[in-house]
Scaffold this motif. Structure first.
Motif, mmCIF file in Angstrom:
data_model
loop_
_atom_site.group_PDB
_atom_site.id
_atom_site.type_symbol
_atom_site.label_atom_id
_atom_site.label_comp_id
_atom_site.label_asym_id
_atom_site.label_seq_id
_atom_site.Cartn_x
_atom_site.Cartn_y
_atom_site.Cartn_z
ATOM 1 N N MET A 1 0.841 -1.177 0.000
ATOM 2 C CA MET A 1 0.000 0.000 0.000
ATOM 3 C C MET A 1 0.890 1.247 0.000
ATOM 4 N N ASN A 2 0.459 2.262 -0.680
ATOM 5 C CA ASN A 2 1.167 3.541 -0.732
ATOM 6 C C ASN A 2 0.755 4.454 0.410
ATOM 7 N N HIS A 3 1.391 5.604 0.474
ATOM 8 C CA HIS A 3 0.949 6.657 1.383
ATOM 9 C C HIS A 3 -0.390 7.164 0.878
ATOM 10 N N ARG A 4 -1.210 7.680 1.793
ATOM 11 C CA ARG A 4 -2.558 8.124 1.424
ATOM 12 C C ARG A 4 -2.923 9.433 2.098
ATOM 13 N N ASP A 28 0.762 6.488 6.377
ATOM 14 C CA ASP A 28 1.888 5.847 5.688
ATOM 15 C C ASP A 28 1.430 4.564 4.999
ATOM 16 N N GLU A 29 2.389 3.826 4.459
ATOM 17 C CA GLU A 29 2.048 2.627 3.683
ATOM 18 C C GLU A 29 1.425 1.515 4.526
ATOM 19 N N THR A 30 1.515 1.604 5.847
ATOM 20 C CA THR A 30 0.879 0.605 6.714
ATOM 21 C C THR A 30 -0.483 1.068 7.219
ATOM 22 N N GLU A 88 -3.761 8.518 -3.305
ATOM 23 C CA GLU A 88 -2.794 7.499 -2.920
ATOM 24 C C GLU A 88 -1.583 7.637 -3.826
ATOM 25 N N ASN A 90 3.194 7.619 -3.835
ATOM 26 C CA ASN A 90 4.458 7.424 -3.109
ATOM 27 C C ASN A 90 4.668 8.568 -2.125
ATOM 28 N N TYR A 91 5.653 8.406 -1.280
ATOM 29 C CA TYR A 91 5.921 9.391 -0.233
ATOM 30 C C TYR A 91 6.090 10.795 -0.817
#
Length: 160
Positions: A1-4, A28-30, A88, A90-91
């Motif tokens: 999962m990407n950053h959202r 974050d991605e989690t 959504e 990438n950082y």
């Protein structure tokens, strides 16, 4: 999962959960929240007024690593909060959008606007934050009854 970037709504118990407090959050991605932006009224000392009737309109950027609930509220972690995905990526792409959101929050704090429960409030702030990132607030989270003030366009100085 990407950053959202998520648009959140917290049903306000005092109003039988019909009216909501809207906010914006970066995870974050989690799925762990990193930052959150809430609007509302500020107390005279600058702390967030959770039970506002009047005061100066403010926008608060919460850094989840610091957790200062007096000055920086958290709504994403509340079990009744609902969220809708706005973006959504990438950082770097999310950080760029978030920088725009923080800039809008700064302009809101400097605006001198007065908090009003029905006109310019947390929902107006959340809408302004989303739009400042070039994103559209979800229709399910806005409305004159569900989220009073969500249709209000704040008069912000572009140079602030």
């Amino acid at each position: 999962m990407n950053h959202r970037i998520l648009f959140g709504s917290y049903p306000i118990p005092r109003f039988a959960g019909i009216a909501s407090h809207n906010f914006v959050v970066w995870t974050d991605e989690t799925g762990r929240p990193l930052y959150e932006i809430n609007g509302g009224a500020a107390n005279a000392d600058g702390s967030f007024n959770y039970c506002a009737i009047r005061g100066r309109l403010t926008a608060v950027v919460t850094d989840y690593s610091k957790r200062d609930l007096i000055y920086c509220p958290e709504f994403y972690v509340r079990p009744t909060s609902r969220t809708t995905l706005l973006l959504e990526g990438n950082y770097t792409s999310i950080a760029t959008k978030w920088r725009a959101a923080v800039d809008v929050a700064s302009r809101i704090r400097a605006s001198g606007l007065i908090y009003s429960f029905l006109i310019q409030n947390s929902n107006s702030v959340a809408t302004a934050i989303a739009e400042g990132m070039g994103l559209t607030p979800p229709s399910a989270a806005v409305g004159r009854v569900r989220a009073p003030g969500s249709y209000r366009h704040l008069a912000l100085d572009q140079a602030a």
